[in-house]
Design a protein around this motif. Sequence first.
Motif, PDB file in Angstrom:
ATOM      1  N   LEU A   1       0.844  -1.209   0.000  1.00  0.00           N
ATOM      2  CA  LEU A   1       0.000   0.000   0.000  1.00  0.00           C
ATOM      3  C   LEU A   1       0.874   1.252   0.000  1.00  0.00           C
ATOM      4  CD1 LEU A   1      -2.798  -1.042   2.533  1.00  0.00           C
ATOM      5  CD2 LEU A   1      -3.173  -0.402   0.150  1.00  0.00           C
ATOM      6  N   ASP A   2       1.949   1.202   0.768  1.00  0.00           N
ATOM      7  CA  ASP A   2       2.861   2.350   0.846  1.00  0.00           C
ATOM      8  C   ASP A   2       3.405   2.676  -0.545  1.00  0.00           C
ATOM      9  OD1 ASP A   2       4.372   4.374   2.092  1.00  0.00           O
ATOM     10  OD2 ASP A   2       6.111   3.050   2.236  1.00  0.00           O
ATOM     11  N   GLN A   3       3.752   1.626  -1.286  1.00  0.00           N
ATOM     12  CA  GLN A   3       4.275   1.852  -2.645  1.00  0.00           C
ATOM     13  C   GLN A   3       3.229   2.487  -3.552  1.00  0.00           C
ATOM     14  OE1 GLN A   3       6.010  -1.811  -3.994  1.00  0.00           O
ATOM     15  NE2 GLN A   3       7.931  -1.336  -2.970  1.00  0.00           N
ATOM     16  N   ALA A   4       1.962   2.258  -3.219  1.00  0.00           N
ATOM     17  CA  ALA A   4       0.889   2.862  -4.020  1.00  0.00           C
ATOM     18  C   ALA A   4       0.500   4.233  -3.447  1.00  0.00           C
ATOM     19  CB  ALA A   4      -0.322   1.926  -4.033  1.00  0.00           C
ATOM     20  N   GLY A   5       1.253   4.714  -2.464  1.00  0.00           N
ATOM     21  CA  GLY A   5       0.982   6.049  -1.900  1.00  0.00           C
ATOM     22  C   GLY A   5      -0.127   6.053  -0.863  1.00  0.00           C
ATOM     23  N   ILE A   6      -0.443   4.877  -0.312  1.00  0.00           N
ATOM     24  CA  ILE A   6      -1.520   4.802   0.702  1.00  0.00           C
ATOM     25  C   ILE A   6      -0.875   4.461   2.044  1.00  0.00           C
ATOM     26  CG2 ILE A   6      -3.635   3.600   1.384  1.00  0.00           C
ATOM     27  CD1 ILE A   6      -3.931   2.930  -1.689  1.00  0.00           C
ATOM     28  N   TYR A   7      -1.047   5.343   3.008  1.00  0.00           N
ATOM     29  CA  TYR A   7      -0.424   5.147   4.323  1.00  0.00           C
ATOM     30  C   TYR A   7      -1.434   4.525   5.270  1.00  0.00           C
ATOM     31  CZ  TYR A   7       2.690   8.505   2.114  1.00  0.00           C
ATOM     32  OH  TYR A   7       3.509   9.135   1.225  1.00  0.00           O
ATOM     33  N   ALA A   8      -1.137   3.307   5.673  1.00  0.00           N
ATOM     34  CA  ALA A   8      -2.078   2.575   6.521  1.00  0.00           C
ATOM     35  C   ALA A   8      -1.331   2.014   7.713  1.00  0.00           C
ATOM     36  CB  ALA A   8      -2.711   1.458   5.712  1.00  0.00           C
ATOM     37  N   SER A   9      -2.065   1.309   8.549  1.00  0.00           N
ATOM     38  CA  SER A   9      -1.460   0.754   9.752  1.00  0.00           C
ATOM     39  C   SER A   9      -1.927  -0.687   9.923  1.00  0.00           C
ATOM     40  CB  SER A   9      -1.870   1.613  10.938  1.00  0.00           C
ATOM     41  OG  SER A   9      -1.726   0.877  12.123  1.00  0.00           O
ATOM     42  N   ALA A  10      -1.040  -1.500  10.502  1.00  0.00           N
ATOM     43  CA  ALA A  10      -1.406  -2.911  10.669  1.00  0.00           C
ATOM     44  C   ALA A  10      -2.184  -3.143  11.957  1.00  0.00           C
ATOM     45  CB  ALA A  10      -0.154  -3.769  10.668  1.00  0.00           C
ATOM     46  N   GLY A  11      -2.351  -2.145  12.731  1.00  0.00           N
ATOM     47  CA  GLY A  11      -3.074  -2.307  13.988  1.00  0.00           C
ATOM     48  C   GLY A  11      -2.958  -0.997  14.686  1.00  0.00           C
ATOM     49  N   SER A  12      -2.207  -0.948  15.755  1.00  0.00           N
ATOM     50  CA  SER A  12      -1.974   0.305  16.439  1.00  0.00           C
ATOM     51  C   SER A  12      -0.659   0.878  15.913  1.00  0.00           C
ATOM     52  CB  SER A  12      -1.885   0.039  17.933  1.00  0.00           C
ATOM     53  OG  SER A  12      -1.208   1.078  18.557  1.00  0.00           O
ATOM     54  N   ALA A  13      -0.705   2.106  15.391  1.00  0.00           N
ATOM     55  CA  ALA A  13       0.488   2.713  14.790  1.00  0.00           C
ATOM     56  C   ALA A  13       1.634   2.766  15.781  1.00  0.00           C
ATOM     57  CB  ALA A  13       0.169   4.103  14.294  1.00  0.00           C
ATOM     58  N   CYS A  14       1.284   2.931  17.072  1.00  0.00           N
ATOM     59  CA  CYS A  14       2.309   3.076  18.096  1.00  0.00           C
ATOM     60  C   CYS A  14       3.125   1.797  18.262  1.00  0.00           C
ATOM     61  CB  CYS A  14       1.678   3.444  19.433  1.00  0.00           C
ATOM     62  SG  CYS A  14       0.444   4.710  19.267  1.00  0.00           S
ATOM     63  N   THR A  15       2.567   0.641  17.843  1.00  0.00           N
ATOM     64  CA  THR A  15       3.328  -0.598  18.018  1.00  0.00           C
ATOM     65  C   THR A  15       3.734  -1.174  16.663  1.00  0.00           C
ATOM     66  OG1 THR A  15       1.232  -1.715  18.253  1.00  0.00           O
ATOM     67  CG2 THR A  15       2.448  -1.292  20.271  1.00  0.00           C
ATOM     68  N   THR A  16       3.585  -0.383  15.610  1.00  0.00           N
ATOM     69  CA  THR A  16       4.011  -0.862  14.303  1.00  0.00           C
ATOM     70  C   THR A  16       5.502  -1.175  14.376  1.00  0.00           C
ATOM     71  OG1 THR A  16       2.307   0.372  13.210  1.00  0.00           O
ATOM     72  CG2 THR A  16       4.145  -0.285  11.844  1.00  0.00           C
ATOM     73  N   GLY A  17       5.882  -2.224  13.708  1.00  0.00           N
ATOM     74  CA  GLY A  17       7.287  -2.639  13.826  1.00  0.00           C
ATOM     75  C   GLY A  17       7.329  -3.947  14.593  1.00  0.00           C
ATOM     76  N   SER A  18       6.365  -4.169  15.467  1.00  0.00           N
ATOM     77  CA  SER A  18       6.313  -5.446  16.173  1.00  0.00           C
ATOM     78  C   SER A  18       5.368  -6.347  15.374  1.00  0.00           C
ATOM     79  CB  SER A  18       5.794  -5.264  17.595  1.00  0.00           C
ATOM     80  OG  SER A  18       4.395  -5.303  17.631  1.00  0.00           O
ATOM     81  N   VAL A  19       5.666  -7.617  15.304  1.00  0.00           N
ATOM     82  CA  VAL A  19       4.846  -8.526  14.508  1.00  0.00           C
ATOM     83  C   VAL A  19       3.788  -9.239  15.341  1.00  0.00           C
ATOM     84  CG1 VAL A  19       6.423  -8.928  12.580  1.00  0.00           C
ATOM     85  CG2 VAL A  19       6.701 -10.240  14.679  1.00  0.00           C
TER      86      VAL A  19
END
Length: 361
Positions: free
Chosen positions: A291-309
């Motif tokens: 999505l980022d490559q298509a210019g869409i900024y999204a989040s996988a859950g809580s943005a504050c913990t993005t980076g954790s799987v």
Amino acid sequence: MLPYFGEVYGNPATIYSAGAEARDAVDNAREYIADAVGADPDEIFFTSGGTEAGNWAIKGIASAAPDSRRHLLTTAIEHHAVLDPCKSLQRAGFDVEFIPVDSRGIVEPGWIAKRIRRETCLVSVMYANNEVGAIEPIEEIGTICREREAPFHTDAVQALGKLEIDVDRMGASLMSLSAHKLYGPKGVGALYVRRGTRIASLLEGGEQEKGRRAGTLNVPAIVGFHSAIKLAGLFGAAENERLTVLRDRLIEGIESGIPDAILMGPGEARLSNNVHFCFDGLEGESLLLALDQAGIYASAGSACTTGSVEPSHVLLAMRVPVQRARGALRLTLGASTTAEAVEYTIEKLREIVCNLRSLAR
Ligand code: PLP
């Protein structure tokens, strides 16, 4: 905000006249924010944001409570700004209970009524959830807490500017706020503390904020917070209606165009800016990258913990299976979201999900 970085540089805590203008700006902001939430100005304490406000509410109430009241009630879906201080109190010997939620992420007030007891020093339930957009039955919970004489904190960070806030109607003794969720500056917020509430300080040092929150005030940020809340008051209702229409179109477009896309969170009691889906068989992280490559900024859950799987604690509390929770995607709408952007997102997401699924086969 700009003049307060330059010509109006005085410290609002000083006696000399250069501080007077900055002090006036802080006083005006405090009055405006208090009025916007139905509080008195002397019940509003500026903080460095929602995280500090939440930590202060939880730890401050617990450490001021008598030894006979060491029980806290909160929910399993709180933001980490509340969840983590509750867990640290638990490690320190407090009895902390995490109330479950239903499959939509909504707390049943009857659970609070059942679990609250004489030893309860605090009940903390968020007004609206940051991941799945669930709006909690805050007034009912506040009424129960008032009847049972238990102080009630609500994390209203996601609600400010989107939902009506009146601390009396909500029965709140404490409420956390943050400016950046309504386009104010990052790093400023407030804790509402009802007069008469026994709370210890989290930050000790100077005599700022009537000696209850030490530290020189961030005047430009407070001025920005004031402006943001003013603008939200002027345009908030129309903007919420606009966002609701876009949100519903986005949900409908995803549900009708993408197989096995499961909407998370409530259909009705949902924040106007929140869309959250789980895509079976996919990993949220790979969706985000595409999505980022298509210019869409999204989040996988809580943005504050993005980076954790790790799958989101909110989805797990809603009893979403772990595998499904790994395919979570949160799309947040805002002031810059247009109808065209929504159509583009539906189209791109459909392509991306289709591609990723064919690769996974
Ligand atoms: N509470 C909720 C519900 C939030 O969504 C956030 C931020 O995302 C916070 C607390 C933390 O606020 P801040 O970023 O101002 O520290």
